[in-house]
Design a protein around this motif. Structure first.
Motif, PDB file in Angstrom:
ATOM      1  N   LYS A 252      -6.475   1.082  -4.722  1.00  0.00           N
ATOM      2  CA  LYS A 252      -5.527   0.364  -5.583  1.00  0.00           C
ATOM      3  C   LYS A 252      -4.346  -0.142  -4.764  1.00  0.00           C
ATOM      4  O   LYS A 252      -3.939  -1.306  -4.893  1.00  0.00           O
ATOM      5  CB  LYS A 252      -5.035   1.271  -6.710  1.00  0.00           C
ATOM      6  CG  LYS A 252      -3.941   0.631  -7.558  1.00  0.00           C
ATOM      7  CD  LYS A 252      -3.441   1.579  -8.647  1.00  0.00           C
ATOM      8  CE  LYS A 252      -2.267   0.953  -9.400  1.00  0.00           C
ATOM      9  NZ  LYS A 252      -1.777   1.828 -10.490  1.00  0.00           N
ATOM     10  N   GLN A 253      -3.786   0.712  -3.910  1.00  0.00           N
ATOM     11  CA  GLN A 253      -2.649   0.297  -3.094  1.00  0.00           C
ATOM     12  C   GLN A 253      -3.043  -0.807  -2.112  1.00  0.00           C
ATOM     13  O   GLN A 253      -2.266  -1.735  -1.857  1.00  0.00           O
ATOM     14  CB  GLN A 253      -2.074   1.509  -2.347  1.00  0.00           C
ATOM     15  CG  GLN A 253      -1.498   2.591  -3.253  1.00  0.00           C
ATOM     16  CD  GLN A 253      -0.453   2.053  -4.215  1.00  0.00           C
ATOM     17  OE1 GLN A 253       0.391   1.250  -3.843  1.00  0.00           O
ATOM     18  NE2 GLN A 253      -0.513   2.511  -5.464  1.00  0.00           N
ATOM     19  N   ASN A 254      -4.255  -0.712  -1.565  1.00  0.00           N
ATOM     20  CA  ASN A 254      -4.738  -1.762  -0.662  1.00  0.00           C
ATOM     21  C   ASN A 254      -4.843  -3.108  -1.391  1.00  0.00           C
ATOM     22  O   ASN A 254      -4.452  -4.154  -0.865  1.00  0.00           O
ATOM     23  CB  ASN A 254      -6.104  -1.398  -0.083  1.00  0.00           C
ATOM     24  CG  ASN A 254      -6.026  -0.285   0.941  1.00  0.00           C
ATOM     25  OD1 ASN A 254      -4.946   0.045   1.429  1.00  0.00           O
ATOM     26  ND2 ASN A 254      -7.166   0.306   1.264  1.00  0.00           N
ATOM     27  N   ILE A 255      -5.406  -3.055  -2.595  1.00  0.00           N
ATOM     28  CA  ILE A 255      -5.574  -4.281  -3.381  1.00  0.00           C
ATOM     29  C   ILE A 255      -4.225  -4.889  -3.741  1.00  0.00           C
ATOM     30  O   ILE A 255      -4.018  -6.098  -3.632  1.00  0.00           O
ATOM     31  CB  ILE A 255      -6.401  -3.982  -4.649  1.00  0.00           C
ATOM     32  CG1 ILE A 255      -7.849  -3.665  -4.281  1.00  0.00           C
ATOM     33  CG2 ILE A 255      -6.357  -5.160  -5.626  1.00  0.00           C
ATOM     34  CD1 ILE A 255      -8.673  -3.144  -5.428  1.00  0.00           C
ATOM     35  N   MET A 256      -3.278  -4.051  -4.144  1.00  0.00           N
ATOM     36  CA  MET A 256      -1.972  -4.552  -4.547  1.00  0.00           C
ATOM     37  C   MET A 256      -1.166  -5.070  -3.360  1.00  0.00           C
ATOM     38  O   MET A 256      -0.247  -5.881  -3.529  1.00  0.00           O
ATOM     39  CB  MET A 256      -1.198  -3.464  -5.291  1.00  0.00           C
ATOM     40  CG  MET A 256      -1.806  -3.091  -6.633  1.00  0.00           C
ATOM     41  SD  MET A 256      -0.789  -1.938  -7.605  1.00  0.00           S
ATOM     42  CE  MET A 256       0.633  -2.978  -7.983  1.00  0.00           C
ATOM     43  N   PRO A 260      -1.403 -13.869  -1.031  1.00  0.00           N
ATOM     44  CA  PRO A 260      -1.477 -14.039  -2.498  1.00  0.00           C
ATOM     45  C   PRO A 260      -2.917 -13.973  -2.987  1.00  0.00           C
ATOM     46  O   PRO A 260      -3.834 -14.397  -2.291  1.00  0.00           O
ATOM     47  CB  PRO A 260      -0.922 -15.444  -2.690  1.00  0.00           C
ATOM     48  CG  PRO A 260      -1.406 -16.180  -1.464  1.00  0.00           C
ATOM     49  CD  PRO A 260      -1.361 -15.180  -0.338  1.00  0.00           C
ATOM     50  N   TRP A 261      -3.105 -13.463  -4.185  1.00  0.00           N
ATOM     51  CA  TRP A 261      -4.400 -13.538  -4.837  1.00  0.00           C
ATOM     52  C   TRP A 261      -4.536 -14.898  -5.520  1.00  0.00           C
ATOM     53  O   TRP A 261      -3.539 -15.509  -5.914  1.00  0.00           O
ATOM     54  CB  TRP A 261      -4.552 -12.439  -5.888  1.00  0.00           C
ATOM     55  CG  TRP A 261      -4.797 -11.083  -5.306  1.00  0.00           C
ATOM     56  CD1 TRP A 261      -3.872 -10.111  -5.069  1.00  0.00           C
ATOM     57  CD2 TRP A 261      -6.057 -10.554  -4.883  1.00  0.00           C
ATOM     58  NE1 TRP A 261      -4.469  -9.003  -4.525  1.00  0.00           N
ATOM     59  CE2 TRP A 261      -5.814  -9.237  -4.399  1.00  0.00           C
ATOM     60  CE3 TRP A 261      -7.365 -11.044  -4.864  1.00  0.00           C
ATOM     61  CZ2 TRP A 261      -6.833  -8.425  -3.902  1.00  0.00           C
ATOM     62  CZ3 TRP A 261      -8.377 -10.230  -4.387  1.00  0.00           C
ATOM     63  CH2 TRP A 261      -8.107  -8.939  -3.904  1.00  0.00           C
ATOM     64  N   LYS A 262      -5.734 -15.344  -5.651  1.00  0.00           N
ATOM     65  CA  LYS A 262      -5.996 -16.586  -6.375  1.00  0.00           C
ATOM     66  C   LYS A 262      -5.755 -16.336  -7.861  1.00  0.00           C
ATOM     67  O   LYS A 262      -6.218 -15.330  -8.416  1.00  0.00           O
ATOM     68  CB  LYS A 262      -7.444 -17.042  -6.147  1.00  0.00           C
ATOM     69  CG  LYS A 262      -7.738 -18.471  -6.538  1.00  0.00           C
ATOM     70  CD  LYS A 262      -9.131 -18.878  -6.051  1.00  0.00           C
ATOM     71  CE  LYS A 262      -9.398 -20.350  -6.287  1.00  0.00           C
ATOM     72  NZ  LYS A 262     -10.710 -20.764  -5.732  1.00  0.00           N
ATOM     73  N   ILE A 263      -5.013 -17.228  -8.489  1.00  0.00           N
ATOM     74  CA  ILE A 263      -4.669 -17.008  -9.890  1.00  0.00           C
ATOM     75  C   ILE A 263      -4.930 -18.269 -10.711  1.00  0.00           C
ATOM     76  O   ILE A 263      -5.008 -19.376 -10.193  1.00  0.00           O
ATOM     77  CB  ILE A 263      -3.194 -16.576 -10.068  1.00  0.00           C
ATOM     78  CG1 ILE A 263      -2.249 -17.602  -9.417  1.00  0.00           C
ATOM     79  CG2 ILE A 263      -2.968 -15.188  -9.516  1.00  0.00           C
ATOM     80  CD1 ILE A 263      -0.782 -17.287  -9.630  1.00  0.00           C
TER      81      ILE A 263
END
Length: 286
Positions: A252-256, A260-263
């Motif tokens: 979870k911490q790695n993902i956060m 930027p994530w694609k949105i």
């Protein structure tokens, strides 16, 4: 434990993945045709819907893309939601092709007696929100397709009380989308950013696979994940899976931390692109 291999990014679990998409009903606003994506308004009144279905010709064509066997046409005039016509298809045996017919006007008046207004029927029985769309489809998500232009109408007893117009957009960034992974395969992509430190967990020494599930993702306008939930199910090679909170929290911490994530900007909200309900499987090479 020699090495952890990023085996594959699994596709998102899409509701009704193998179902045939249903044809949309049509609504005209300001002279433009929009596809109606919410529940068909007639079906919101079960008695009215049953009466109408019983009155429709039995020989109309039923398609896998249209189980009702009809398409309803609507319009908004002077803030009123009007049912203009009901269209059906019939198979012409001589020409061996489908032809289109509208339900006879006299039957329409009889069916919707008490709702007649101008040349249509005002949907006084309907209260709820209507979602309609037109333009390019910019994303297929687990809750349905996202289109370039969408309108949300709030309707109370057939009268429009609120209208919200949206222009939806996609903002580039990291994603689990297959095409994006291929595009970024020569870059410092997700495979290198999300590798967990399994050596911190001795109990995983004999694990074979780990399956990470991502849910409840919330985003901000800059592509940061503001919150999400991650679960990790560990397979030790005995055909059983056990949850592991420690490795799940690390993932979870790695993902956060990725940015930027694609949105997708979708009807006033920022939604993760190809992230919600995704499963990341890890194969462990011991």
């Amino acid at each position: 434990m020699k090495k952890t291999l990023f085996c594959i990014f699994a596709v998102m679990f899409v509701l009704s993945s193998f179902a045939t998409p249903q044809e949309s009903n049509i609504i005209f606003i300001d002279g433009k045709a929009w596809s109606l994506f919410t529940t068909e308004p007639i079906s919101e009144d079960s008695a009215l819907y049953s009466k109408m279905m019983a009155s429709l010709p039995k020989d109309r064509t039923i398609l896998t893309s249209n189980w009702n066997g009809y398409i309803s046409f609507w319009s908004i005039k002077k803030d009123c939601l009007l049912l203009d016509s009901i269209q059906m298809r019939f198979y012409d045996k001589e020409k061996k092709q489908l032809r289109t017919e509208c339900l006879d006007k006299s039957k329409m008046r009889k069916l919707f007696k008490g709702y007649t207004k101008n040349k249509g029927a005002m949907a006084k029985w309907f209260t709820g929100t209507l979602r309609m769309a037109r333009g390019e489809r910019i994303r297929e998500v687990y809750l349905g397709s996202v289109y370039e232009y969408e309108i949300l109408l709030t309707v109370e007893k057939g009268r429009v009380t609120k209208r919200n117009d949206y222009q939806n957009k996609v903002f580039d960034g990291y994603s689990f989308d297959h095409n994006d992974l291929l595009k970024n395969q020569d870059k410092d992509d997700l495979r290198t950013l999300l590798i967990p430190h399994l050596e911190k967990y001795p109990e995983l020494l004999h694990a074979k696979h780990i399956k990470f599930s991502i849910k409840n993702v919330t985003m901000d306008a800059s592509g940061h994940i503001t919150n999400c939930s991650v679960t990790a199910k560990v397979d030790y090679g005995d055909n059983s899976e056990k949850e592991h909170q420690g490795i799940a929290e690390e993932m979870k911490q790695n993902i956060m931390a990725v940015h930027p994530w694609k949105i997708v900007y979708w009807n006033g909200q920022y939604v993760a692109y190809a992230l919600e309900n995704y499963i990341i499987p890890y194969k462990i090479d011991n």
